[in-house]
Each structure stands twice: as structure tokens, then as C-alpha cells.
Design an enzyme around this catalytic site. Structure first.
Site, PDB file in Angstrom:
ATOM      1  N   HIS A   1       0.852  -1.190   0.000  1.00 29.83           N
ATOM      2  CA  HIS A   1       0.000   0.000   0.000  1.00 29.83           C
ATOM      3  C   HIS A   1       0.888   1.239   0.000  1.00 29.83           C
ATOM      4  O   HIS A   1       1.725   1.399   0.890  1.00 29.83           O
ATOM      5  CB  HIS A   1      -0.898  -0.004   1.236  1.00 29.83           C
ATOM      6  CG  HIS A   1      -1.769  -1.219   1.346  1.00 29.83           C
ATOM      7  ND1 HIS A   1      -3.083  -1.229   0.937  1.00 29.83           N
ATOM      8  CD2 HIS A   1      -1.506  -2.473   1.805  1.00 29.83           C
ATOM      9  CE1 HIS A   1      -3.603  -2.434   1.145  1.00 29.83           C
ATOM     10  NE2 HIS A   1      -2.656  -3.205   1.675  1.00 29.83           N
TER      11      HIS A   1
ATOM     12  N   HIS B   1      -8.080  -8.746  -0.678  1.00 29.17           N
ATOM     13  CA  HIS B   1      -7.584  -9.149   0.634  1.00 29.17           C
ATOM     14  C   HIS B   1      -8.566 -10.146   1.250  1.00 29.17           C
ATOM     15  O   HIS B   1      -9.773  -9.893   1.304  1.00 29.17           O
ATOM     16  CB  HIS B   1      -7.493  -7.940   1.560  1.00 29.17           C
ATOM     17  CG  HIS B   1      -6.339  -7.025   1.290  1.00 29.17           C
ATOM     18  ND1 HIS B   1      -6.062  -6.517   0.050  1.00 29.17           N
ATOM     19  CD2 HIS B   1      -5.399  -6.516   2.133  1.00 29.17           C
ATOM     20  CE1 HIS B   1      -4.998  -5.729   0.129  1.00 29.17           C
ATOM     21  NE2 HIS B   1      -4.568  -5.715   1.380  1.00 29.17           N
TER      22      HIS B   1
ATOM     23  N   GLU C   1      -6.703 -12.987   6.182  1.00 29.09           N
ATOM     24  CA  GLU C   1      -5.694 -12.366   7.051  1.00 29.09           C
ATOM     25  C   GLU C   1      -6.266 -12.377   8.464  1.00 29.09           C
ATOM     26  O   GLU C   1      -5.948 -13.245   9.266  1.00 29.09           O
ATOM     27  CB  GLU C   1      -5.377 -10.949   6.581  1.00 29.09           C
ATOM     28  CG  GLU C   1      -4.348 -10.230   7.448  1.00 29.09           C
ATOM     29  CD  GLU C   1      -4.184  -8.765   7.082  1.00 29.09           C
ATOM     30  OE1 GLU C   1      -3.177  -8.174   7.498  1.00 29.09           O
ATOM     31  OE2 GLU C   1      -5.066  -8.204   6.405  1.00 29.09           O
TER      32      GLU C   1
ATOM     33  N   ASP D   1       3.713  -5.384   2.334  1.00 32.83           N
ATOM     34  CA  ASP D   1       2.430  -4.869   2.804  1.00 32.83           C
ATOM     35  C   ASP D   1       2.494  -3.373   3.135  1.00 32.83           C
ATOM     36  O   ASP D   1       2.146  -2.542   2.304  1.00 32.83           O
ATOM     37  CB  ASP D   1       1.956  -5.693   3.994  1.00 32.83           C
ATOM     38  CG  ASP D   1       0.458  -5.606   4.230  1.00 32.83           C
ATOM     39  OD1 ASP D   1      -0.234  -4.949   3.434  1.00 32.83           O
ATOM     40  OD2 ASP D   1      -0.037  -6.213   5.206  1.00 32.83           O
ATOM     41  N   ASP D   2       2.904  -3.028   4.338  1.00 28.70           N
ATOM     42  CA  ASP D   2       3.062  -1.637   4.789  1.00 28.70           C
ATOM     43  C   ASP D   2       4.387  -1.570   5.547  1.00 28.70           C
ATOM     44  O   ASP D   2       4.403  -1.602   6.786  1.00 28.70           O
ATOM     45  CB  ASP D   2       1.904  -1.227   5.696  1.00 28.70           C
ATOM     46  CG  ASP D   2       0.554  -1.361   5.022  1.00 28.70           C
ATOM     47  OD1 ASP D   2       0.158  -0.444   4.285  1.00 28.70           O
ATOM     48  OD2 ASP D   2      -0.105  -2.403   5.227  1.00 28.70           O
TER      49      ASP D   2
END
Length: 345
Positions: free
Chosen positions: A23, A199, A202, A280-281
Site C-alpha cells: 500500500h 484481501h 488475514e 504490505d506496509d
């Protein structure tokens, strides 16, 4: 020109890599975010911790992500963000990167979605000119903002006609809404010829993965690791050729698994699933793409298998056939220069 092979300590760093799941606002390094925040008079001190960000659960992570996002407000800001992120990736041998982009975060910061994409595209263009890294954008709808908002994001992705926007995805809090709520958004994106990812698996268990596959019919799954709870579902994923955008560092930081030994990346790969590794981040989860490959290596992935992860990512990338072929050729050349076993064709 083929140079000498790197020292053993550098081999993993320079192994050719690719990333499908990151992201862009979540990739803003604290030093950059601080400079931006000072420019706009924003105080981020309560969520900063050394070179990473402070949060205590998924909800507070989302809140911190939204705060950091407000420090980027203009086309130039987003060009800077994309350029900084891609420079970091290219510095560790990354050939290709996709970034998730959120028109809703842009609007919350006061920027039109088209200007947002234009700014990111400029940073991506500059990065490719400087280092050769190829990148694309995946527009995401934020599920906890509701189905109507996600559909609006899909409509933007479908009509923006920007050559670097090649996919659509579903992000946000997986605990909010059911996959079927977003089926129309995926139909809009599918009809526009965009690649599809969502997504799932998770925070929520394997049933959410199955529901997502049934309702949205994506080509890839963001995370998807909870599928490992159901052997039948893993078999379905393998048979359908669904690609998993696995983010081990993120999963561990969020406490999905107690330690790396318990993470199902290796088990999914051994079961025949098409897996990739992704950050991811990165600063939110104290990781990087290079670290994700290191985690895979610690789980027992050989050098050839690590190169294979990169090949899987490139083969699953939302790019045209000519770009894919060029990237695969570059992967082969990079592996040869490193003296690594070639990724299987």
C-alpha cells in the site's frame, strides 16, 4: 555486462525480487512523513517510534495509516512518495513492483483521484528512468467504507484509462462486510479488463477466503494464509492457480502466528500453491521486501526457490505480455549475474 558475483553476505540482498502487495501510503518512511507533516503543520509524534510507526492492534494500525496519509496532499507529494518507495526497492534488486492506491485516501487529503494517480505515475516514471524498476498501480476500494464507496473506486479504476493502472482490489478491514457485498464492484473492474485481487484470509478464517473466491472470482488473493486451515481449500487454490500475495512480516507483527516457524508460507508452497512474498506496509510492520525474502530463506526456501518466488510474482503481475516477457528475461539475466540457480520456466 556480467560482473563478478556478490559476496555471500550480499547474495540475498541482491537476489532479483518482485512485489505484488504494498500500500503506497503505508510505504511512507517516517523520515519522509515527518518532513511532509511539518510542511502541513501535522503532528505525528504520537504514532512515531524510531524508524517505524507505533500502533497496538489492527484498528489502531488503520487509524495510524490514515493519519500518515494526510501528510501527502499534492501531485508532487505523491510523486515524491512513489519515487522514494521505488528507489528503496530498486536498491535491493527489485525488478518489478505493484502498489495499491486508494482514491479515497487521496480525496480525504483533498486531492482529486486523477491528480493523485498522475502524481504517483510521475514518481514511477522517474524511478524507472533512474533504475529500470517497472511498476504498476492497483486501485483499491476500502471495504470498511462500504460497498457503495468500493463501487465508486471500481468505476474510477475502470474509466481512468491510465496505462499504469492495471488492476483493482479490495482492501481495508476484512472484518467489515461480506465478500458478496462487493461483487458489483468486481464486475465493473472485470468488465474493464483489469486484473483482480482481494484481501482475504488475514484477520478472518479460511471460510472468508472461500467466500471471497466464490463471490468475487479474483485472480489473486491478498494474504490468503488462513486458507492453510483447510486442506480442501488449499487444494482448490492450487487447482485454480490462484496466486497468494503472502506478507509474512505483516502477519507476524499483527500476531496472526506466534513465530516464523508457525507461519504457513512454506507449507502452502509445498502444497503446490503459487505464493509470493510482500512487505504490505513496510515501516508499519518493521519490515521490507528484502526482509520478506530473508524470512522465506529462514523457512527453508533455497536460493532457486527464492528466485522462483520472483518468477511467480512476475507471471502473476498485472502487465501486458510484452512487459512480462521483458521482466522474465531480466530475471533470468539477474539470476545469472548473481550466479544463482535459474528460476524454472
Amino acid at each position: 555486462m556480467r560482473g563478478s558475483a556478490p559476496a555471500d553476505g550480499d547474495r540475498l540482498r541482491w537476489l532479483p525480487k518482485a512485489e505484488l502487495h504494498c500500500h503506497i501510503e503505508g510505504a511512507a518512511m517516517p523520515a519522509l512523513a515527518i518532513r511532509q507533516a511539518e510542511r502541513y503543520g501535522i503532528d505525528l509524534s504520537d504514532i512515531l517510534e524510531a524508524e517505524n510507526y507505533r500502533w497496538h492492534d489492527f484498528t489502531s494500525f488503520l487509524a495510524g495509516y490514515d493519519r500518515v496519509s494526510t501528510a501527502f496532499r499534492t501531485e508532487e507529494d505523491f510523486a515524491l512518495l512513489a519515487g522514494d518507495h521505488l528507489a528503496r526497492l530498486s536498491a535491493c534488486g527489485t525488478l518489478y513492483a505493484e502498489i495499491f492506491v486508494s482514491p479515497d485516501h487521496a480525496r480525504a487529503a483533498g486531492l482529486d483521484a486523477k491528480a493523485y494517480v498522475a502524481g504517483l505515475a510521475e514518481g514511477m516514471r522517474q524511478a524507472e528512468a533512474q533504475s529500470g524498476i517497472v511498476s504498476r498501480m492497483i486501485v483499491v476500494g476500502v471495504r470498511h467504507l462500504g460497498a457503495e464507496v468500493v463501487e465508486t473506486a471500481a468505476e474510477f479504476a475502470a474509466r481512468c484509462a491510465h496505462p499504469l493502472v492495471t488492476g483493482f482490489g479490495l482492501a481495508g478491514d476484512e472484518r467489515q462486510g461480506r465478500p458478496r457485498d462487493f461483487a458489483r464492484a468486481f464486475d465493473i473492474a472485470r468488465d474493464a479488463g483489469l486484473g483482480l485481487t482481494a484481501h482475504a484470509g488475514e484477520l478472518c478464517a479460511h471460510e472468508a477466503v472461500a467466500e471471497t473466491l466464490d463471490a468475487l472470482r479474483p485472480e489473486r488473493l491478498g494474504h490468503g494464509v488462513r486458507a492453510a486451515e483447510s486442506p480442501d481449500l488449499v487444494s482448490r487454490i492450487v487447482e485454480a492457480g490462484i496466486v497468494l500475495e503472502v506478507c509474512p512480516g505483516s502477519n507476524l507483527a499483527l500476531g496472526l502466528y506466534p513465530d516464523l516457524a508457525a507461519h504457513p508460507l512454506r507449507a502452502l508452497h509445498q502444497a503446490g500453491a503459487k505464493v509470493t512474498v510482500n512487505a504490505d506496509d513496510p515501516p508499519f510492520f518493521a519490515t521490507s521486501l528484502a526482509n520478506e525474502y530473508r524470512l522465506a530463506a529462514e523457512q527453508g526456501f533455497s536460493e532457486a526457490e527464492l528466485v522462483g518466488l520472483t518468477r511467480t510474482a512476475i507471471e502473476a503481475a498485472f502487465v501486458d505480455a510484452a512487459t512480462r516477457r521483458q521482466l522474465l528475461d531480466r530475471l533470468q539475466l539477474a539470476a545469472l549475474r548473481l550466479g544463482a540457480p535459474a528460476a524454472p520456466a
